[in-house]
Design an enzyme around this catalytic site. Structure first.
Site, PDB file in Angstrom:
ATOM      1  CD1 TRP A  45      36.562  18.669  36.892  1.00  0.00           C
ATOM      2  CD2 TRP A  45      38.590  17.826  36.506  1.00  0.00           C
ATOM      3  NE1 TRP A  45      37.071  18.236  38.095  1.00  0.00           N
ATOM      4  CE2 TRP A  45      38.317  17.713  37.887  1.00  0.00           C
ATOM      5  CE3 TRP A  45      39.805  17.357  36.030  1.00  0.00           C
ATOM      6  CZ2 TRP A  45      39.222  17.160  38.795  1.00  0.00           C
ATOM      7  CZ3 TRP A  45      40.703  16.792  36.939  1.00  0.00           C
ATOM      8  CH2 TRP A  45      40.411  16.712  38.295  1.00  0.00           C
TER       9      TRP A  45
ATOM     10  CG  HIS B 195      33.260  18.813  33.896  1.00  0.00           C
ATOM     11  ND1 HIS B 195      32.847  18.874  35.210  1.00  0.00           N
ATOM     12  CD2 HIS B 195      33.937  19.958  33.659  1.00  0.00           C
ATOM     13  CE1 HIS B 195      33.252  20.013  35.742  1.00  0.00           C
ATOM     14  NE2 HIS B 195      33.920  20.690  34.823  1.00  0.00           N
TER      15      HIS B 195
ATOM     16  CG  ASP C 141      32.807  24.718  32.192  1.00  0.00           C
ATOM     17  OD1 ASP C 141      32.970  25.565  33.086  1.00  0.00           O
ATOM     18  OD2 ASP C 141      33.342  23.599  32.225  1.00  0.00           O
TER      19      ASP C 141
ATOM     20  NE  ARG D 283      32.560  29.156  32.893  1.00  0.00           N
ATOM     21  CZ  ARG D 283      33.732  29.036  33.507  1.00  0.00           C
ATOM     22  NH1 ARG D 283      33.976  29.761  34.574  1.00  0.00           N
ATOM     23  NH2 ARG D 283      34.628  28.198  33.064  1.00  0.00           N
TER      24      ARG D 283
ATOM     25  CG  HIS E  43      32.168  27.498  37.183  1.00  0.00           C
ATOM     26  ND1 HIS E  43      32.021  26.434  36.328  1.00  0.00           N
ATOM     27  CD2 HIS E  43      31.142  28.350  36.904  1.00  0.00           C
ATOM     28  CE1 HIS E  43      30.959  26.623  35.556  1.00  0.00           C
ATOM     29  NE2 HIS E  43      30.407  27.792  35.881  1.00  0.00           N
TER      30      HIS E  43
ATOM     31  CG  HIS F  75      29.950  21.991  35.645  1.00  0.00           C
ATOM     32  ND1 HIS F  75      30.510  21.634  34.436  1.00  0.00           N
ATOM     33  CD2 HIS F  75      30.700  23.027  36.111  1.00  0.00           C
ATOM     34  CE1 HIS F  75      31.549  22.415  34.180  1.00  0.00           C
ATOM     35  NE2 HIS F  75      31.681  23.281  35.176  1.00  0.00           N
TER      36      HIS F  75
ATOM     37  CG  ASP G  23      33.867  23.109  38.071  1.00  0.00           C
ATOM     38  OD1 ASP G  23      34.466  22.504  37.162  1.00  0.00           O
ATOM     39  OD2 ASP G  23      33.137  24.098  37.861  1.00  0.00           O
TER      40      ASP G  23
ATOM     41  CG  HIS H 107      38.009  24.971  39.536  1.00  0.00           C
ATOM     42  ND1 HIS H 107      36.968  25.712  39.035  1.00  0.00           N
ATOM     43  CD2 HIS H 107      38.817  24.681  38.485  1.00  0.00           C
ATOM     44  CE1 HIS H 107      37.130  25.845  37.726  1.00  0.00           C
ATOM     45  NE2 HIS H 107      38.239  25.233  37.372  1.00  0.00           N
TER      46      HIS H 107
ATOM     47  CG  HIS I 192      42.792  26.787  35.992  1.00  0.00           C
ATOM     48  ND1 HIS I 192      42.254  27.183  37.186  1.00  0.00           N
ATOM     49  CD2 HIS I 192      41.812  26.107  35.351  1.00  0.00           C
ATOM     50  CE1 HIS I 192      40.996  26.762  37.266  1.00  0.00           C
ATOM     51  NE2 HIS I 192      40.708  26.110  36.147  1.00  0.00           N
TER      52      HIS I 192
ATOM     53  CG  ASP J 210      40.772  23.003  34.186  1.00  0.00           C
ATOM     54  OD1 ASP J 210      40.659  22.400  35.258  1.00  0.00           O
ATOM     55  OD2 ASP J 210      40.374  24.156  34.002  1.00  0.00           O
TER      56      ASP J 210
END
Length: 295
Positions: A20, A25, A64, A67, A79, A130, A134, A140, A163, A167
């Site tokens: 996203w 998000h 995000d 991680r 995720h 979050h 996702d 996802h 992807h 996003d």
């Protein structure tokens, strides 16, 4: 649950991009903050130590970045859930088949919801905010092409993977910005569609079916519903139809309403979920949304 070799997991993690993006998000978070009960907002502000209007918008993308921090790598698998299906011919999510031993987004929502209910931790609250974003991004909830990361496309002449196009590229193109101010403005537009006599108002009452007594069923319902979009809108004619192609025409135009509705749904469901955690009830319930497919 299927067991994925560690080498394969590591390779896939390296390919996954931020879901996203910041705007997507934050938009989901701002929608949720505009729909949740006042008591829920007070609870979140207290847990997060933030009394501003950005109390969850500002932390929506935290997971995000976390991680990639030292010690945060374990959360990468949380995720997504890799639906091993065959779009566009079949789209289907199966928890036992698709959620690895290391975990997935469904198990993460389950686990951090349980933690938040008893321990009221800022970190688990950030993850919930979050991950509910996702899980509403179709790629996802999909394994094909490493969640679209291995499918190369063009957006306005610029190279992206599929992807990242869903996003970030499409959302930037839709909203014209990349910051929290853009997300706040965009969320206000989507909130007008949800509230009163907006175009989503009638159907929004059917968007939430969830109980803290069965968090797996709720999360699997969202994942299954979202995964269906891979067949209907993300890869409706298969990867060959879009591989290396420019997507700024009909494909993009048809993706826009899907993205808008998915963010609206995610915001509604996040508000309802946090209502349940904070107060035990929510005014955002309604008729059941689509549940997991049966074998």
């Amino acid at each position: 649950m299927r067991v994925t070799p560690l080498i394969a997991v590591a390779g896939f993690l390296a390919q996954h991009v931020i879901a996203w993006g910041t705007v997507g998000h934050a938009t989901v978070a701002y929608i949720a903050s505009g729909l949740m009960k006042p008591e829920t907002a007070d609870y979140c502000k207290s847990v997060l130590g933030d009394n501003s209007s950005d109390f969850i918008g500002a932390i929506a993308s935290w997971a995000d970045s976390y991680r990639y921090e030292p010690g945060g790598g374990f959360s990468s698998v949380f995720h997504y859930i890799d639906a091993i299906d065959n779009p566009p011919y079949s789209c289907d999510v199966d928890f036992e088949r698709d959620c690895t031993e290391e975990g997935c987004i469904v198990s993460a929502i389950m686990n951090y919801t349980d933690i938040q209910r008893t321990q009221h931790e800022p970190m688990s609250l950030k993850w919930i905010v979050h991950f509910l974003g996702d899980i509403h991004q179709p790629l996802h909830d999909e394994n094909y092409g490493a969640g679209g990361n291995n499918i190369s496309v063009l957006v306005d002449g610029e190279k992206w993977n599929l992807h990242a196009a869903w996003d970030t590229a499409f959302i930037t193109k839709m909203t014209g910005g990349k910051d929290l101010a853009t997300a706040k403005t965009f969320s206000e537009m989507l909130l007008t569609r949800i509230k009163g006599h907006g175009v989503y108002a009638a159907q929004a009452r059917k968007w939430f079916r969830g109980s803290l007594k069965d968090t797996k069923a709720a999360a699997m319902g969202w994942a299954t519903e979202t995964n269906d979009l891979v067949c209907s809108h993300v890869l409706p004619q298969g990867p060959i139809a879009i591989e290396g192609k420019e997507l700024n025409g009909t494909y993009y135009q048809e993706a826009v309403p899907v993205l808008e509705e998915q963010m609206a749904k995610a915001g509604w469901r996040l508000a309802a979920w946090l209502d349940l955690i904070a107060t035990g009830s929510t005014p955002l319930g309604g008729a059941p949304c689509k549940g997991p497919k049966k074998a």
